[in-house]
Scaffold this motif. Structure first.
Motif, PDB file in Angstrom:
ATOM      1  N   LEU A 178       0.816  -1.212   0.000  1.00  0.00           N
ATOM      2  CA  LEU A 178       0.000   0.000   0.000  1.00  0.00           C
ATOM      3  C   LEU A 178       0.853   1.266   0.000  1.00  0.00           C
ATOM      4  CD1 LEU A 178      -2.830  -1.024   2.519  1.00  0.00           C
ATOM      5  CD2 LEU A 178      -2.909  -1.035   0.021  1.00  0.00           C
ATOM      6  N   ILE A 179       1.641   1.466   1.049  1.00  0.00           N
ATOM      7  CA  ILE A 179       2.381   2.723   1.183  1.00  0.00           C
ATOM      8  C   ILE A 179       3.488   2.855   0.141  1.00  0.00           C
ATOM      9  CG2 ILE A 179       3.891   4.059   2.694  1.00  0.00           C
ATOM     10  CD1 ILE A 179       2.261   3.084   5.053  1.00  0.00           C
ATOM     11  N   GLU A 180       4.293   1.805  -0.022  1.00  0.00           N
ATOM     12  CA  GLU A 180       5.432   1.901  -0.957  1.00  0.00           C
ATOM     13  C   GLU A 180       4.989   2.150  -2.398  1.00  0.00           C
ATOM     14  OE1 GLU A 180       8.616   1.060  -3.595  1.00  0.00           O
ATOM     15  OE2 GLU A 180       6.822  -0.177  -3.405  1.00  0.00           O
ATOM     16  N   PRO A 181       3.999   1.419  -2.942  1.00  0.00           N
ATOM     17  CA  PRO A 181       3.543   1.718  -4.302  1.00  0.00           C
ATOM     18  C   PRO A 181       2.942   3.118  -4.420  1.00  0.00           C
ATOM     19  CG  PRO A 181       2.815  -0.458  -3.633  1.00  0.00           C
ATOM     20  CD  PRO A 181       3.344   0.208  -2.399  1.00  0.00           C
TER      21      PRO A 181
ATOM     22  N   ALA B 119      -2.831  11.426   3.766  1.00  0.00           N
ATOM     23  CA  ALA B 119      -3.808  10.373   3.468  1.00  0.00           C
ATOM     24  C   ALA B 119      -3.740   9.269   4.521  1.00  0.00           C
ATOM     25  CB  ALA B 119      -3.555   9.798   2.078  1.00  0.00           C
ATOM     26  N   VAL B 120      -2.537   8.861   4.891  1.00  0.00           N
ATOM     27  CA  VAL B 120      -2.366   7.823   5.915  1.00  0.00           C
ATOM     28  C   VAL B 120      -2.913   8.305   7.255  1.00  0.00           C
ATOM     29  CG1 VAL B 120      -0.685   6.466   7.218  1.00  0.00           C
ATOM     30  CG2 VAL B 120      -0.372   6.792   4.758  1.00  0.00           C
TER      31      VAL B 120
ATOM     32  N   ILE C 139      -5.910   6.705  -2.055  1.00  0.00           N
ATOM     33  CA  ILE C 139      -6.806   5.692  -1.481  1.00  0.00           C
ATOM     34  C   ILE C 139      -5.990   4.622  -0.766  1.00  0.00           C
ATOM     35  CG2 ILE C 139      -8.417   3.831  -2.059  1.00  0.00           C
ATOM     36  CD1 ILE C 139      -9.486   5.624  -4.290  1.00  0.00           C
ATOM     37  N   ARG C 140      -4.889   4.208  -1.386  1.00  0.00           N
ATOM     38  CA  ARG C 140      -4.011   3.229  -0.739  1.00  0.00           C
ATOM     39  C   ARG C 140      -3.486   3.786   0.592  1.00  0.00           C
ATOM     40  NH1 ARG C 140      -2.199   1.785  -6.248  1.00  0.00           N
ATOM     41  NH2 ARG C 140      -2.587  -0.446  -6.558  1.00  0.00           N
ATOM     42  N   GLY C 141      -3.104   5.057   0.584  1.00  0.00           N
ATOM     43  CA  GLY C 141      -2.601   5.676   1.805  1.00  0.00           C
ATOM     44  C   GLY C 141      -3.656   5.728   2.891  1.00  0.00           C
ATOM     45  N   PHE C 142      -4.873   6.108   2.529  1.00  0.00           N
ATOM     46  CA  PHE C 142      -5.974   6.170   3.489  1.00  0.00           C
ATOM     47  C   PHE C 142      -6.238   4.781   4.078  1.00  0.00           C
ATOM     48  CE2 PHE C 142     -10.368   5.985   4.832  1.00  0.00           C
ATOM     49  CZ  PHE C 142     -10.561   7.198   5.484  1.00  0.00           C
ATOM     50  N   ALA C 143      -6.305   3.770   3.209  1.00  0.00           N
ATOM     51  CA  ALA C 143      -6.531   2.401   3.678  1.00  0.00           C
ATOM     52  C   ALA C 143      -5.393   1.939   4.575  1.00  0.00           C
ATOM     53  CB  ALA C 143      -6.684   1.458   2.492  1.00  0.00           C
ATOM     54  N   ALA C 144      -4.158   2.301   4.234  1.00  0.00           N
ATOM     55  CA  ALA C 144      -3.009   1.909   5.057  1.00  0.00           C
ATOM     56  C   ALA C 144      -3.125   2.494   6.455  1.00  0.00           C
ATOM     57  CB  ALA C 144      -1.710   2.371   4.394  1.00  0.00           C
ATOM     58  N   GLY C 145      -3.561   3.742   6.551  1.00  0.00           N
ATOM     59  CA  GLY C 145      -3.727   4.359   7.860  1.00  0.00           C
ATOM     60  C   GLY C 145      -4.805   3.685   8.679  1.00  0.00           C
ATOM     61  N   ALA C 146      -5.920   3.334   8.023  1.00  0.00           N
ATOM     62  CA  ALA C 146      -7.020   2.680   8.729  1.00  0.00           C
ATOM     63  C   ALA C 146      -6.609   1.301   9.233  1.00  0.00           C
ATOM     64  CB  ALA C 146      -8.232   2.569   7.808  1.00  0.00           C
TER      65      ALA C 146
END
Length: 232
Positions: free
Chosen positions: A49-52, A65-66, A184-191
């Motif tokens: 998630l975060i790296e890509p 976002a995270v 979106i990936r960042g937001f999901a990673a934070g959640a």
């Protein structure tokens, strides 16, 4: 590949609920498995998630976002706990739903243009965390005198909701730009990261205090090895 992966991850909730209602497993072992899944998710969140996402947006934007994902999850999780205090199993069911929506949305996004090996770590760790969490929630509901039929219905509906989240993430966002997908990936990673701190690791520690650290380490190493083999 999309439907097979989504079905496998969501079916883990139903299998976990059945395990909690009819299976027999020591609480310590359940906690150990939950901790392993949490360790695997640490690697999956970082590498899948975060790296890509970092390749398409700036570090400040990704950080926001995270942070937003963590804040939203924490706030809603607090609200759920406050409203369901004292209700056996219900709080865990709602927490899994809230946690699972961004997780499965992220899974759907990760599947866009990717081969199965590239998302194996993320899908596998979500599956492993769903199994023992659903088992624990179903067991608590049964102890609260809820019928087995109603419990299975609730967890089946939850599995369908989470499957829909993954499909929406994959199909509705297929034409979204790289920047949008990255946020979106960042937001999901934070959640997901917030859920590890508030739900997964505390549960594991309550059930298997001495082995939690070892289990987290094993899960982390297993996920990292899997990502290395898949070229992640």
């Amino acid at each position: 590949m999309l439907f097979l992966t989504v079905a496998a991850v969501s079916a883990a909730l139903i299998a976990g609920a059945a395990w909690g209602l009819w299976g027999r497993l020591p609480k310590g072992l359940e906690g150990f498995l939950v901790a392993m899944a949490g360790g695997a998710l640490i690697v999956s969140v970082t590498l899948e998630l975060i790296e890509p996402a970092s390749h398409h947006v700036s570090v400040p934007a990704l950080s926001l976002a995270v942070a937003a994902g963590a804040l939203v999850f924490t706030g809603l999780d607090w609200l759920i706990e406050k409203r369901t205090k004292g209700s056996q199993g219900a709080g865990l069911l709602l927490a899994i739903t809230l946690d699972g929506i961004p997780e499965n949305l992220a899974l759907g996004v990760a599947l866009i243009g990717a081969g199965l090996p590239e998302v194996a770590a993320l899908a596998g760790s979500i599956l492993l965390s769903n199994l023992p969490e659903a088992a624990g929630g179903a067991k608590e509901m049964r102890e609260g005198r809820m019928s087995r039929g109603r419990i299975m219905l609730l967890w089946t509906v939850t599995a369908c909701v989470l499957a829909a989240a993954a499909l929406i993430g994959n199909l509705a966002l297929a034409d979204a730009g790289d920047e949008v997908l990255a946020l979106i990936r960042g937001f999901a990673a934070g959640a997901v990261t917030a859920s590890l701190a508030t739900e997964v690791f505390p549960q594991a520690y309550r059930e298997e205090r001495m082995g939690t650290g070892i289990a987290v380490t094993l899960g982390l190493l297993a996920a990292f090895a899997l990502s290395t083999l898949s070229g992640g």
